[in-house]
Write a protein that holds these residues in place. Structure first.
Motif, short mmCIF file in Angstrom:
data_model
loop_
_atom_site.label_atom_id
_atom_site.label_comp_id
_atom_site.label_asym_id
_atom_site.label_seq_id
_atom_site.Cartn_x
_atom_site.Cartn_y
_atom_site.Cartn_z
N ILE A 86 -8.05 38.52 31.90
CA ILE A 86 -6.87 39.31 32.24
C ILE A 86 -5.90 39.36 31.07
O ILE A 86 -5.39 40.43 30.70
CB ILE A 86 -6.17 38.74 33.49
N GLY A 87 -5.64 38.20 30.45
CA GLY A 87 -4.74 38.17 29.30
C GLY A 87 -5.27 38.99 28.14
O GLY A 87 -4.54 39.79 27.55
N ALA A 88 -6.56 38.81 27.81
CA ALA A 88 -7.14 39.53 26.67
C ALA A 88 -7.18 41.03 26.91
O ALA A 88 -6.91 41.82 25.99
CB ALA A 88 -8.55 39.00 26.39
N TRP A 89 -7.51 41.44 28.12
CA TRP A 89 -7.61 42.88 28.40
C TRP A 89 -6.25 43.55 28.50
O TRP A 89 -6.12 44.72 28.18
CB TRP A 89 -8.42 43.10 29.68
N ILE A 90 -5.24 42.81 28.95
CA ILE A 90 -3.88 43.37 28.91
C ILE A 90 -3.41 43.46 27.47
O ILE A 90 -2.90 44.50 27.02
CB ILE A 90 -2.92 42.53 29.77
N LEU A 111 -3.89 34.51 25.25
CA LEU A 111 -4.95 33.80 25.97
C LEU A 111 -4.43 32.55 26.66
O LEU A 111 -4.87 32.20 27.75
CB LEU A 111 -6.08 33.41 25.00
N GLN A 112 -3.46 31.90 26.04
CA GLN A 112 -2.92 30.66 26.60
C GLN A 112 -1.85 30.94 27.67
O GLN A 112 -1.93 30.43 28.78
CB GLN A 112 -2.33 29.80 25.48
N GLY A 136 -3.79 34.95 31.20
CA GLY A 136 -3.77 33.74 30.39
C GLY A 136 -4.22 32.51 31.17
O GLY A 136 -4.24 32.50 32.40
N LEU A 137 -4.57 31.48 30.42
CA LEU A 137 -5.06 30.24 31.02
C LEU A 137 -4.03 29.61 31.95
O LEU A 137 -4.36 29.17 33.06
CB LEU A 137 -5.43 29.26 29.91
N GLU A 138 -2.76 29.57 31.52
CA GLU A 138 -1.73 28.88 32.30
C GLU A 138 -1.48 29.54 33.65
O GLU A 138 -1.05 28.88 34.59
CB GLU A 138 -0.43 28.81 31.49
#
Length: 465
Positions: free
Chosen positions: A78-82, A281-282, A302-304
């Protein structure tokens, strides 16, 4: 173990859950921990050592480890694609081509096709579903309706895909051929999908073109083009992931490829720095905009963002682990089996037991594993083909997991789509229609398959050893 002792942890958990979630609006973690503590005390009272009880909790958590890995990867996707502009591109072109009145039907069908191709409802909801939420919200369609349509389509595809882990699990545990299992599910799943699509068609009629706020759409589109570089080439990233899974590449490496492509797109297409791409990503993507809807749509991932879901899964599985491995769950189901005296009541009991397991053990995999082992002999004794059981397991287990807020599926949906179970529940039509269809078939005998003596011998040896 007596039924009274077995029910005690559930009663404490349900009461504390009701008070915490519905009265104080707290997270479900503490009520589940209370249930775990009571379950541990009950197990200790019945002769289990603390070391054995700890081992039960570890086994429960171990069952959820594959799901936890997927949850982590989905947060990164989700983070990378946004950050890479993929989600913005899907929303941008979606706003151009999707008619508001047919949006619910369209997003349900699209999610169904994608989930059928990749075999994962979670991956579908986290990618196409997130984009669908953005498109629908920009059309002023209520979040619960959008999420319900996304969930219905995603679970239809997941349920009918030979690549799905739950589909393979239900077939494998009952000794049923995978494609026989899928063909048998057609009789409950296709009518459920038709009912869902017809309902979405009539619900969606209120969202006509006249209802569409063109200025709002233009503002959103303009805001996205200001923040992101929009190009149809970015749509190749989700296409690549879908193709990888379609060619039987496992979900984990396929998602990793999606993460790497999104990460590269944020640097090379969006022109962002390596530091910001890594930070996305984080911590998830962070954007500043005067448009509140834009910030709600894109400030996520992101992971968090998945830590709540991960901790919830771990706590839920400690509770489920004690219930299963101490014999409490077996004691409850043993009592239930006493009332299942004919085919209809047996199938109804199977479906309801799967739902109850989803509610108590908080994991859809357990809702398939435990009832499958408890009921297989009862089906064979009644000369019922094991594919009747495998279908009931999916109808009652896979589909109903979304309605339990503290189930890993309910928690995952909240984390990815941002909608509570009570909001999308009435609109996840496929997920609650199919269990009723399954029960009706059981009582009417429609599409209930009996075994020959040769088949009974074969499946008894295969399923029971």
């Amino acid at each position: 173990m007596s039924i009274g002792w077995a029910l005690l942890p559930l009663v404490f958990m349900i009461v504390s859950m009701f008070g915490a979630v519905y009265f104080f609006e707290l997270a479900p973690h503490i009520p589940l921990m209370i249930g775990t503590a009571i379950a541990a005390l009950v197990a200790y009272h019945h002769g289990f050592s603390w070391e054995e009880i700890e081992e039960m909790m570890y086994k429960g958590i171990k069952l959820a480890l594959p799901a936890i890995i997927i949850i982590i990867l989905v947060g990164l996707v989700i983070g990378a694609w946004i950050g890479g502009g993929v989600v913005a591109t899907m929303i941008y072109y979606g706003l151009k081509i999707i008619t508001p009145s047919l949006f619910l039907v369209t997003i349900c069908v699209i999610c169904g096709i994608v989930a059928l191709a990749i075999g994962s409802s979670w991956s579908t909801m986290a990618t196409v579903g997130v984009a669908g939420m953005g498109i629908g919200l920009s059309m002023d369609i209520p979040a619960g309706m959008i999420a319900g349509a996304v969930i219905s389509g995603s679970y239809f595809g997941d349920k009918m895909s030979p690549l799905s882990d739950t589909t393979n699990l239900a077939a494998g545990l009952t000794g049923t051929d995978l494609f026989d299992h899928i063909k048998h599910m057609f009789y409950t799943t296709i009518p459920g999908l038709i009912i869902a699509l017809i309902t979405y068609f009539f619900i969606g009629r209120q969202f006509s073109s006249g209802h569409l706020d063109v200025k709002k759409i233009d503002a959103i589109s303009s805001g996205m083009t200001t923040q992101f570089y929009i190009t149809p080439w970015l749509l190749l990233i989700p296409v690549v992931v879908i193709l990888l899974v379609a060619f039987k590449v496992p979900a984990v490496p396929a998602l990793v490829v999606g993460i790497l492509l999104g990460f590269a797109a944020q640097i090379w297409v969006q022109g962002d720095s390596l530091f910001n791409a890594a930070s996305t990503l984080q911590q998830g993507y962070q954007m500043k905009s005067d448009n509140k809807l834009l910030t709600e749509l894109f400030n996520k991932g992101g992971l968090e963002s998945m830590f709540f879901t991960i901790s919830m899964t771990i706590v839920a599985m400690t509770f489920g682990g004690i219930l299963e491995y101490s014999g409490m769950l077996t004691a409850i189901i043993r009592v239930i089996l006493k009332v299942a005296r004919n085919t209809g009541s047996l199938i109804a009991t199977t479906v309801l037991s799967c739902f109850a397991t989803n509610a108590t053990c908080s994991e859809q995999y357990i809702s398939i594993v435990v009832p499958s082992r408890m009921y297989i002999k009862a089906y064979l004794d009644k000369d019922l083909h094991p594919k009747n059981l495998s279908r009931a397991l999916e109808d009652g287990g896979t589909l109903t997991s979304v309605f339990i807020p503290w189930n890993t599926c309910g928690v995952f949906i909240l984390a990815t789509l941002g909608v509570q179970a009570y909001e999308y529940g009435p609109y996840a039509i496929l997920n609650y229609v199919i269990p009723f269809i399954s029960i009706i078939y059981g009582y009417t005998g429609f599409k209930i398959v009996k075994m020959t003596d040769e088949e009974k011998t074969y499946y008894t040896q295969k399923a029971l050893g």
